[in-house]
Design an enzyme around this catalytic site. Sequence first.
Site, PDB file in Angstrom:
ATOM      1  N   LYS A 185     -14.100  -1.056  -9.172  1.00 13.59           N
ATOM      2  CA  LYS A 185     -14.246  -1.029  -7.725  1.00 13.59           C
ATOM      3  C   LYS A 185     -13.501   0.187  -7.200  1.00 13.59           C
ATOM      4  CE  LYS A 185     -12.837  -1.939  -3.973  1.00 13.59           C
ATOM      5  NZ  LYS A 185     -12.684  -1.056  -2.763  1.00 13.59           N
ATOM      6  N   GLU A 261       0.342   0.199 -10.448  1.00 15.30           N
ATOM      7  CA  GLU A 261       1.078   1.417 -10.093  1.00 15.30           C
ATOM      8  C   GLU A 261       0.952   1.540  -8.593  1.00 15.30           C
ATOM      9  OE1 GLU A 261       1.875   4.791  -8.680  1.00 15.30           O
ATOM     10  OE2 GLU A 261       0.056   5.463  -9.698  1.00 15.30           O
ATOM     11  N   CYS A 295       0.995   9.315  -4.869  1.00 15.76           N
ATOM     12  CA  CYS A 295       2.120   8.381  -4.918  1.00 15.76           C
ATOM     13  C   CYS A 295       3.365   9.025  -5.504  1.00 15.76           C
ATOM     14  CB  CYS A 295       1.736   7.155  -5.719  1.00 15.76           C
ATOM     15  SG  CYS A 295       1.111   7.532  -7.369  1.00 15.76           S
ATOM     16  N   GLU A 397       6.898   4.505   3.189  1.00 15.79           N
ATOM     17  CA  GLU A 397       6.008   5.501   2.603  1.00 15.79           C
ATOM     18  C   GLU A 397       5.028   5.994   3.672  1.00 15.79           C
ATOM     19  OE1 GLU A 397       3.325   6.069  -1.420  1.00 15.79           O
ATOM     20  OE2 GLU A 397       3.171   4.156  -0.353  1.00 15.79           O
TER      21      GLU A 397
END
Length: 494
Positions: A185, A261, A295, A397
């Site tokens: 996906k 992750e 990231c 973040e």
Amino acid sequence: MTGRPACDGPQLLRNFVGGEFIAGPRSFAKVSPVTGATLFEVTEAGESTVDAAVAAARAALRGPWGRMHERDRAAVLRRVADELERRFADLVVAEVADTGKPISQARTLDVPRGAANFRAFAEIAASMPTESFTTATAGGGRALNYALRKPVGVVAVIVPWNLPLLLLTWKVAPALACGNAVVVKPSEETPSSATLLAEVMAAAGVPEGVFNLVHGFGPDSAGEILTRHPGVDAITFTGESATGTAIMRAAADGVKAVSFELGGKNAGLVFADADLDAAVTGSVRSSFTNGGQVCLCTERIYVQQPVFAEFTERLAARAAELAYGWPADEATMNMPLISAAHRAKVLGHYDLARAEGATVLTGGGVPSFGDARDGGAYVQPTVLTGLATTARTNREEIFGPVCHVAPFDDEDEAYALANESEYGLAATVWTRDVGRAHRAGLRLDTGIVWVNTWFLRDLRTPFGGMKTSGIGREGGRHSLDFYSELTNVCLELS
């Protein structure tokens, strides 16, 4: 393989199930992050399509694929790599269209890594040994214990939009190397290269049902249906920590294996003895590459007092000089954010930083082009300073082209500042002191520590984060450990 093409003309991207491209009753628009214009339509997979994809994967496991020798699977992976290289130009076009990233980056990083991932895991899986032990028995004889690797089963592969092909192949390659079948996906923002990968799989002779693709969204769409599906044995996901939490709840029903992750609020440490030219250049890369939408990007930079003023001035000047341009221009450095919604989020953080008292050294707004790019999702690369470690700007973040720079006095303070985060994905350290370089690996609470470099990867090494930055490790044998089950065989010899 006798599948239909991925598109009805250039307009509709389809799902790929059991070796066939199939449409459905609903579709959604893929919008260019560069101009805001609609590029094409994408078929959304509903429950029946996800059911069919999982069933096709299960059937493939019961067929020849499930009984194939590691050597033969490795040969299939090499053919996939060959076909990725043959379709190199098409994949570059797809990555640039979906993300708006510079064509130079797609050519040198994203697409080459896709092929490299398949080649690397073909070799790793074919050559990875398992354990064996000779055991003394109570009767004075011996027994032989040895381990066998088996596929974990049907793996749901859910990947984000920032490095779509790179991260997709990073997961699919080891999953297939271990003999699994996958249902992929991709992000609804980046459907193109995943659809091309389905074409690559068919052309490379991957058996039907081994690779399946479902397009859609997360909640109440393909993503949620897939992660909750009882026919899925394991889930691998890269993306936001909040989404990882939701997937983990879904995976708890059935005790599915998970590999995550997740997000990061990564720190960079610049010591006074560092090569300042290298530290500035490296920090520009680690803060602004891919529009800061990695990231692993650095959002917090801590600089030792003697070089703080010079480093900060030079970093801000370099950020202001990063070249704008169309993605097809070789000199382009800046890229848009993935969507208008994500731009609004990042601009909200810019406003928050000002409200918290930050000094904006450069950037902080939206560039103006006077052409179609004004309809895109661009923001300016931004360098901030003046905030406390407790400020939300330094804790949340942002996932955009922004970093905050603050001073420190000594090594202990540097590690304490870097570790003052709920995240623990990556850190960069700039120093000429070899002892300090080794100490940093022990003192920093992150899964990855780069010393005098950034984004340099050996695909055999462990990759992942601590704290809310993830669960588990990928890379080399660590990927094989997730994508396979180990069975110990104990044979009494005498």
